[in-house]
Design a protein around this motif. Sequence first.
Motif, PDB file in Angstrom:
ATOM      1  N   LEU A  90      33.815  27.448  24.764  1.00 37.80           N
ATOM      2  CA  LEU A  90      33.632  27.908  26.139  1.00 37.80           C
ATOM      3  C   LEU A  90      34.109  29.348  26.282  1.00 37.80           C
ATOM      4  CD1 LEU A  90      34.863  24.678  27.932  1.00 37.80           C
ATOM      5  CD2 LEU A  90      32.502  25.439  27.641  1.00 37.80           C
ATOM      6  N   SER A  91      33.494  30.081  27.175  1.00 38.59           N
ATOM      7  CA  SER A  91      33.797  31.501  27.346  1.00 38.59           C
ATOM      8  C   SER A  91      35.119  31.729  28.081  1.00 38.59           C
ATOM      9  CB  SER A  91      32.670  32.168  28.129  1.00 38.59           C
ATOM     10  OG  SER A  91      32.686  31.733  29.478  1.00 38.59           O
ATOM     11  N   ASP A  92      35.586  32.963  27.983  1.00 42.11           N
ATOM     12  CA  ASP A  92      36.793  33.361  28.715  1.00 42.11           C
ATOM     13  C   ASP A  92      36.570  33.252  30.220  1.00 42.11           C
ATOM     14  OD1 ASP A  92      37.980  33.882  26.282  1.00 42.11           O
ATOM     15  OD2 ASP A  92      37.820  36.057  26.448  1.00 42.11           O
ATOM     16  N   LEU A  93      35.360  33.583  30.668  1.00 36.85           N
ATOM     17  CA  LEU A  93      35.043  33.482  32.095  1.00 36.85           C
ATOM     18  C   LEU A  93      35.136  32.030  32.563  1.00 36.85           C
ATOM     19  CD1 LEU A  93      34.116  34.693  34.771  1.00 36.85           C
ATOM     20  CD2 LEU A  93      31.751  34.412  33.983  1.00 36.85           C
ATOM     21  N   THR A  94      34.603  31.117  31.758  1.00 37.94           N
ATOM     22  CA  THR A  94      34.684  29.692  32.109  1.00 37.94           C
ATOM     23  C   THR A  94      36.138  29.250  32.183  1.00 37.94           C
ATOM     24  OG1 THR A  94      32.559  29.258  31.051  1.00 37.94           O
ATOM     25  CG2 THR A  94      33.998  27.358  31.419  1.00 37.94           C
ATOM     26  N   ARG A  95      36.932  29.680  31.192  1.00 35.05           N
ATOM     27  CA  ARG A  95      38.356  29.334  31.186  1.00 35.05           C
ATOM     28  C   ARG A  95      39.043  29.865  32.435  1.00 35.05           C
ATOM     29  NH1 ARG A  95      40.416  32.396  27.046  1.00 35.05           N
ATOM     30  NH2 ARG A  95      41.067  33.902  28.614  1.00 35.05           N
ATOM     31  N   THR A  96      38.741  31.095  32.809  1.00 34.31           N
ATOM     32  CA  THR A  96      39.355  31.701  33.995  1.00 34.31           C
ATOM     33  C   THR A  96      38.950  30.954  35.263  1.00 34.31           C
ATOM     34  OG1 THR A  96      39.402  33.848  32.909  1.00 34.31           O
ATOM     35  CG2 THR A  96      39.569  33.840  35.315  1.00 34.31           C
ATOM     36  N   LEU A  97      37.678  30.609  35.380  1.00 35.75           N
ATOM     37  CA  LEU A  97      37.206  29.873  36.564  1.00 35.75           C
ATOM     38  C   LEU A  97      37.828  28.482  36.644  1.00 35.75           C
ATOM     39  CD1 LEU A  97      33.443  30.899  36.606  1.00 35.75           C
ATOM     40  CD2 LEU A  97      35.249  31.634  38.175  1.00 35.75           C
ATOM     41  N   VAL A  98      37.890  27.791  35.516  1.00 39.94           N
ATOM     42  CA  VAL A  98      38.495  26.452  35.503  1.00 39.94           C
ATOM     43  C   VAL A  98      39.973  26.545  35.856  1.00 39.94           C
ATOM     44  CG1 VAL A  98      39.135  24.504  34.012  1.00 39.94           C
ATOM     45  CG2 VAL A  98      36.817  25.434  33.922  1.00 39.94           C
ATOM     46  N   GLY A  99      40.673  27.516  35.275  1.00 33.59           N
ATOM     47  CA  GLY A  99      42.102  27.674  35.554  1.00 33.59           C
ATOM     48  C   GLY A  99      42.376  27.997  37.010  1.00 33.59           C
ATOM     49  N   ALA A 100      41.610  28.940  37.558  1.00 36.50           N
ATOM     50  CA  ALA A 100      41.802  29.303  38.968  1.00 36.50           C
ATOM     51  C   ALA A 100      41.495  28.120  39.874  1.00 36.50           C
ATOM     52  CB  ALA A 100      40.911  30.493  39.323  1.00 36.50           C
ATOM     53  N   THR A 101      40.460  27.370  39.536  1.00 38.84           N
ATOM     54  CA  THR A 101      40.097  26.190  40.333  1.00 38.84           C
ATOM     55  C   THR A 101      41.194  25.139  40.275  1.00 38.84           C
ATOM     56  OG1 THR A 101      37.748  26.608  39.944  1.00 38.84           O
ATOM     57  CG2 THR A 101      38.361  24.389  40.654  1.00 38.84           C
ATOM     58  N   LYS A 102      41.695  24.869  39.070  1.00 36.48           N
ATOM     59  CA  LYS A 102      42.744  23.850  38.934  1.00 36.48           C
ATOM     60  C   LYS A 102      44.026  24.252  39.663  1.00 36.48           C
ATOM     61  CE  LYS A 102      41.488  21.266  34.821  1.00 36.48           C
ATOM     62  NZ  LYS A 102      41.977  20.786  33.517  1.00 36.48           N
ATOM     63  N   ILE A 103      44.395  25.517  39.582  1.00 35.68           N
ATOM     64  CA  ILE A 103      45.607  25.962  40.279  1.00 35.68           C
ATOM     65  C   ILE A 103      45.410  25.895  41.790  1.00 35.68           C
ATOM     66  CG2 ILE A 103      47.089  27.970  40.708  1.00 35.68           C
ATOM     67  CD1 ILE A 103      46.804  28.571  37.669  1.00 35.68           C
ATOM     68  N   ALA A 104      44.227  26.271  42.267  1.00 37.09           N
ATOM     69  CA  ALA A 104      43.944  26.168  43.709  1.00 37.09           C
ATOM     70  C   ALA A 104      43.975  24.704  44.156  1.00 37.09           C
ATOM     71  CB  ALA A 104      42.584  26.783  44.019  1.00 37.09           C
ATOM     72  N   LEU A 105      43.383  23.816  43.370  1.00 38.18           N
ATOM     73  CA  LEU A 105      43.399  22.388  43.721  1.00 38.18           C
ATOM     74  C   LEU A 105      44.815  21.832  43.690  1.00 38.18           C
ATOM     75  CD1 LEU A 105      40.228  21.188  41.774  1.00 38.18           C
ATOM     76  CD2 LEU A 105      40.446  21.555  44.250  1.00 38.18           C
ATOM     77  N   ALA A 106      45.611  22.254  42.708  1.00 40.03           N
ATOM     78  CA  ALA A 106      47.013  21.818  42.642  1.00 40.03           C
ATOM     79  C   ALA A 106      47.772  22.268  43.879  1.00 40.03           C
ATOM     80  CB  ALA A 106      47.670  22.365  41.371  1.00 40.03           C
ATOM     81  N   THR A 107      47.515  23.497  44.309  1.00 39.38           N
ATOM     82  CA  THR A 107      48.150  24.019  45.516  1.00 39.38           C
ATOM     83  C   THR A 107      47.753  23.196  46.739  1.00 39.38           C
ATOM     84  OG1 THR A 107      48.168  26.231  44.545  1.00 39.38           O
ATOM     85  CG2 THR A 107      48.446  26.082  46.942  1.00 39.38           C
ATOM     86  N   LEU A 108      46.472  22.842  46.825  1.00 40.76           N
ATOM     87  CA  LEU A 108      46.008  22.017  47.947  1.00 40.76           C
ATOM     88  C   LEU A 108      46.616  20.616  47.907  1.00 40.76           C
ATOM     89  CD1 LEU A 108      42.287  23.132  48.139  1.00 40.76           C
ATOM     90  CD2 LEU A 108      44.052  23.488  49.885  1.00 40.76           C
ATOM     91  N   LEU A 109      46.797  20.067  46.704  1.00 41.26           N
ATOM     92  CA  LEU A 109      47.431  18.742  46.612  1.00 41.26           C
ATOM     93  C   LEU A 109      48.870  18.796  47.115  1.00 41.26           C
ATOM     94  CD1 LEU A 109      46.073  17.396  43.205  1.00 41.26           C
ATOM     95  CD2 LEU A 109      45.533  16.545  45.505  1.00 41.26           C
ATOM     96  N   ILE A 110      49.577  19.863  46.797  1.00 45.44           N
ATOM     97  CA  ILE A 110      50.952  19.998  47.297  1.00 45.44           C
ATOM     98  C   ILE A 110      50.943  20.218  48.808  1.00 45.44           C
ATOM     99  CG2 ILE A 110      53.005  21.464  47.246  1.00 45.44           C
ATOM    100  CD1 ILE A 110      52.469  21.812  44.219  1.00 45.44           C
TER     101      ILE A 110
END
Length: 115
Positions: free
Chosen positions: A36-56
């Motif tokens: 997977l590309s660096d862009l995909t990794r960045t998008l997945v990471g940003a999405t997961k951190i945003a979702l984690a923030t919303l869960l908190i």
Amino acid sequence: MINLSVIAQLIVAISVIIVWVFRFDNIVKEFKQYGLSDLTRTLVGATKIALATLLITGIWYPSLVLIPALLMAFLMLSAQYFHFKVNNPWQKRIPSLFLMLLSLCIAAVTLNLIA
């Protein structure tokens, strides 16, 4: 059951933040292994951190929990797919499987499917 859901929200969110912030070198290696590309990794990471923030945040604003929990479960299901695709051992698959199941439980509690 709501207290258990809050604990699950914290477990999922803190786990994601630890992996994506403090163990980022492992993430880089895994995404290269998956092709997977660096862009995909960045998008997945940003999405997961945003979702984690919303869960908190959802601890205080429960209306914010359902969509992030379902999206997190989807991302963990995707992680399972890529672990399977590159034939990773079960030890590497267990964390995302556990977080996927917790995310689904959070969604089920939010939908009052589990009392």
